[in-house]
Design an enzyme around this catalytic site. Sequence first.
Site, PDB file in Angstrom:
ATOM      1  N   LYS A  35       0.820  -1.061  -0.021  1.00 19.91           N
ATOM      2  CA  LYS A  35       0.073  -0.066  -0.141  1.00 19.91           C
ATOM      3  C   LYS A  35       0.950   1.375   0.021  1.00 19.91           C
ATOM      4  O   LYS A  35       0.617   2.314  -0.609  1.00 19.91           O
ATOM      5  CB  LYS A  35      -0.944   0.010   1.206  1.00 19.91           C
ATOM      6  CG  LYS A  35      -2.134  -0.958   0.993  1.00 19.91           C
ATOM      7  CD  LYS A  35      -2.946  -0.688   2.183  1.00 19.91           C
ATOM      8  CE  LYS A  35      -4.155  -1.788   2.110  1.00 19.91           C
ATOM      9  NZ  LYS A  35      -5.058  -1.711   3.409  1.00 19.91           N
ATOM     10  N   ARG A 156     -18.331  10.651   3.596  1.00 19.11           N
ATOM     11  CA  ARG A 156     -18.937   9.515   3.187  1.00 19.11           C
ATOM     12  C   ARG A 156     -18.256   8.946   1.895  1.00 19.11           C
ATOM     13  O   ARG A 156     -17.735   9.662   1.107  1.00 19.11           O
ATOM     14  CB  ARG A 156     -20.435   9.977   2.363  1.00 19.11           C
ATOM     15  CG  ARG A 156     -21.432  10.600   3.320  1.00 19.11           C
ATOM     16  CD  ARG A 156     -22.402  11.347   2.598  1.00 19.11           C
ATOM     17  NE  ARG A 156     -21.687  12.304   1.831  1.00 19.11           N
ATOM     18  CZ  ARG A 156     -22.190  13.107   0.671  1.00 19.11           C
ATOM     19  NH1 ARG A 156     -23.303  12.948   0.417  1.00 19.11           N
ATOM     20  NH2 ARG A 156     -21.257  14.211   0.256  1.00 19.11           N
ATOM     21  N   CYS A 284     -19.854   1.614   8.058  1.00 16.23           N
ATOM     22  CA  CYS A 284     -19.884   2.510   9.234  1.00 16.23           C
ATOM     23  C   CYS A 284     -21.314   2.403  10.043  1.00 16.23           C
ATOM     24  O   CYS A 284     -21.388   2.324  11.077  1.00 16.23           O
ATOM     25  CB  CYS A 284     -19.766   4.001   8.729  1.00 16.23           C
ATOM     26  SG  CYS A 284     -18.081   4.243   8.140  1.00 16.23           S
ATOM     27  N   LYS A 287     -21.639  -0.824  11.993  1.00 15.00           N
ATOM     28  CA  LYS A 287     -20.694  -0.919  12.985  1.00 15.00           C
ATOM     29  C   LYS A 287     -21.042   0.143  14.120  1.00 15.00           C
ATOM     30  O   LYS A 287     -20.937  -0.148  15.425  1.00 15.00           O
ATOM     31  CB  LYS A 287     -19.341  -0.438  12.409  1.00 15.00           C
ATOM     32  CG  LYS A 287     -18.075  -0.520  13.216  1.00 15.00           C
ATOM     33  CD  LYS A 287     -16.830  -0.623  12.268  1.00 15.00           C
ATOM     34  CE  LYS A 287     -16.590   0.617  11.653  1.00 15.00           C
ATOM     35  NZ  LYS A 287     -15.974   1.654  12.857  1.00 15.00           N
ATOM     36  N   ARG A 351     -18.068  -4.215   2.107  1.00 22.64           N
ATOM     37  CA  ARG A 351     -18.053  -4.914   3.500  1.00 22.64           C
ATOM     38  C   ARG A 351     -19.498  -4.657   4.262  1.00 22.64           C
ATOM     39  O   ARG A 351     -20.056  -3.651   3.904  1.00 22.64           O
ATOM     40  CB  ARG A 351     -17.061  -4.090   4.436  1.00 22.64           C
ATOM     41  CG  ARG A 351     -15.488  -4.332   4.265  1.00 22.64           C
ATOM     42  CD  ARG A 351     -14.707  -3.614   4.737  1.00 22.64           C
ATOM     43  NE  ARG A 351     -14.755  -2.070   4.366  1.00 22.64           N
ATOM     44  CZ  ARG A 351     -14.069  -1.133   4.857  1.00 22.64           C
ATOM     45  NH1 ARG A 351     -13.454  -1.495   6.064  1.00 22.64           N
ATOM     46  NH2 ARG A 351     -14.128  -0.037   4.572  1.00 22.64           N
TER      47      ARG A 351
HETATM   48  C1  UDX Z   1     -21.686   7.347   6.663  1.00 17.81           C
HETATM   49  C2  UDX Z   1     -21.939   8.489   7.013  1.00 17.81           C
HETATM   50  O1  UDX Z   1     -22.879   9.210   5.967  1.00 17.81           O
HETATM   51  C3  UDX Z   1     -20.764   9.375   7.187  1.00 17.81           C
HETATM   52  O2  UDX Z   1     -20.894  10.722   7.789  1.00 17.81           O
HETATM   53  C4  UDX Z   1     -19.642   8.621   8.268  1.00 17.81           C
HETATM   54  O3  UDX Z   1     -18.574   9.567   8.239  1.00 17.81           O
HETATM   55  C5  UDX Z   1     -19.412   7.312   7.796  1.00 17.81           C
HETATM   56  O4  UDX Z   1     -20.715   6.550   7.646  1.00 17.81           O
HETATM   57  P1  UDX Z   1     -21.147   6.039   4.632  1.00 17.81           P
HETATM   58  O5  UDX Z   1     -20.939   4.703   5.242  1.00 17.81           O
HETATM   59  O6  UDX Z   1     -20.114   6.239   3.386  1.00 17.81           O
HETATM   60  O7  UDX Z   1     -21.210   7.247   5.259  1.00 17.81           O
HETATM   61  O8  UDX Z   1     -22.588   5.837   3.674  1.00 17.81           O
HETATM   62  P2  UDX Z   1     -23.760   6.603   3.748  1.00 17.81           P
HETATM   63  O9  UDX Z   1     -24.007   7.389   2.348  1.00 17.81           O
HETATM   64  O10 UDX Z   1     -24.183   7.235   4.934  1.00 17.81           O
HETATM   65  O11 UDX Z   1     -24.892   5.468   3.324  1.00 17.81           O
HETATM   66  C6  UDX Z   1     -24.967   4.379   4.309  1.00 17.81           C
HETATM   67  C7  UDX Z   1     -25.934   3.444   3.696  1.00 17.81           C
HETATM   68  O12 UDX Z   1     -27.232   3.962   3.707  1.00 17.81           O
HETATM   69  C8  UDX Z   1     -25.748   3.001   2.364  1.00 17.81           C
HETATM   70  O13 UDX Z   1     -25.921   1.561   2.365  1.00 17.81           O
HETATM   71  C9  UDX Z   1     -26.738   3.712   1.524  1.00 17.81           C
HETATM   72  O14 UDX Z   1     -26.891   3.169   0.395  1.00 17.81           O
HETATM   73  C10 UDX Z   1     -27.820   3.691   2.556  1.00 17.81           C
HETATM   74  N1  UDX Z   1     -28.715   4.983   2.478  1.00 17.81           N
HETATM   75  C11 UDX Z   1     -28.177   6.139   2.486  1.00 17.81           C
HETATM   76  C12 UDX Z   1     -30.186   4.866   2.204  1.00 17.81           C
HETATM   77  O15 UDX Z   1     -30.334   3.562   2.167  1.00 17.81           O
HETATM   78  N2  UDX Z   1     -31.090   5.805   1.940  1.00 17.81           N
HETATM   79  C13 UDX Z   1     -30.410   7.137   1.977  1.00 17.81           C
HETATM   80  O16 UDX Z   1     -31.240   7.947   2.040  1.00 17.81           O
HETATM   81  C14 UDX Z   1     -29.268   7.296   2.513  1.00 17.81           C
END
Ligand code: UDX
Length: 455
Positions: A35, A156, A284, A287, A351
Amino acid sequence: MKVVCIGSGYVGTVTAATFAKIGHSTTVIDIDPNKADLINAGKSPIFEPGLEELLQQLAGRLLTATTSFQPVREADAVFICVGTPSMTNGSADLQYVKKAAESIGRHLHPERFTVIVNKSTVPVGTADLVASIIEDSSGLRAEEQFAVVSNPEFLREGFAVQDVFFPDRIVVGAAGAQARSRLKALYRTIAERSGYKEMWKDSPFAAMLRSANPLYLETDPKSAEMIKYASNAFLAVKISYINEMAQLCEALGANVLDVAQGMGADSRIGGKFLQVSSGWSGSCLPKDTAEILAASRLYGCKLSVIEAAVEANRGMLSYCAGKLQRTLRTLNGKRIGILGLTFKPDTDDVRETQALSIIQKLLELGASISAYDPKGMEMFRKLHPDLPVRYCSRAEDTAVHADALVLITHWKEFRSLDWKAIGREMRNPYILDTRNDLNGPELRSLGFRYEGIGI
Ligand code: UDX
């Protein structure tokens, strides 16, 4: 300043590239030499839009990577950006954070005041834990010769580069004034957007220049750690809420797209995170909800709203499988094509993805599965080598003789597939669009039986 980021995953690589971009001399430390080599060659160890371009610009100049902890000795700030996966009881596994803290302690310069920053999402109280470990391995005193600060990351995946340069807020949890002023200086460019017009003109982020400057919030370390969990758990609740509303809309004959739009126009609610899905997943939200619930159990404080959100999220799986069963009757021997394996578009991260749970459920019910994802197939196959899935090199190939297509991740490219040809390939032209993202009326006019969720 001299910045060190430990860990070259999603958070570490993006954080390091960000600090290098705003002029700090930044080193990534990762135990994996491959990496480190990739980063030094200007290549990203992960797929994240815009990241590789940044690495190409910065590698070898303001950004370097190494496997040695030596750069910690010279650093003004050391960011811990290692993974904190869930253990079986839901608590976050801190083994990598502890190892990083111990190594940092062994390399701290006794006469420089170094600020160690927890960027990884860590349970409330971890800043104190990291300080103790560093005191033990360095022989130095916290708040005198070094300080540990909580500065949670809110990026995100898929929008990580945009989110770090244009955050809504920067949260710094520090006990002492010296650490606070160090972090403030480190973040000045981002907090004040200084030089941004020049930096981002002609870039995909140019439109973001019109958005408001971030809130720069200074607090104590525990509150900062708590802000991260409370935020992610709230987002999980919001999605679970709209997903349950979608089920009720479906039962009553209402349309959840209009309901979400109407709700979201209320500024107290807000229109974001009201998009229906087969459930929230990723590295995220599952977890972090698990950890906050584990902590609440340890401290005898029931979080029934978050418990319900997790339960509702599990329920979405059965709901989606139930829709397939109602349409196809028995799933034994049925061929099902899965579109999308990542937990959301524009990432290669598979994941904890909802796709895995749905695939497992369908296999259990006797279906055979073919799948396609633009970025996630390699990691999915690697993580689940024994799963009997036929991976297709084109989205269209999942349709061959299929009884159903299930869209799990709303990658943009799925909208513009040759749906007419796909319909001809399928044994039964039926689409379950768990994101309500495709053009339903058009697909119906092409002869598909098209179903979304709650519409
Ligand atoms: C999340 C938080 O948004 C972010 O601020 C934090 O730092 C890390 O965790 P992330 O895991 O990258 O970010 O994804 P996110 O965009 O939050 O989506 C999480 C899950 O929810 C995904 O499976 C997404 O598809 C789903 N989702 C999101 C929905 O089903 N509906 C929505 O309206 C938004």
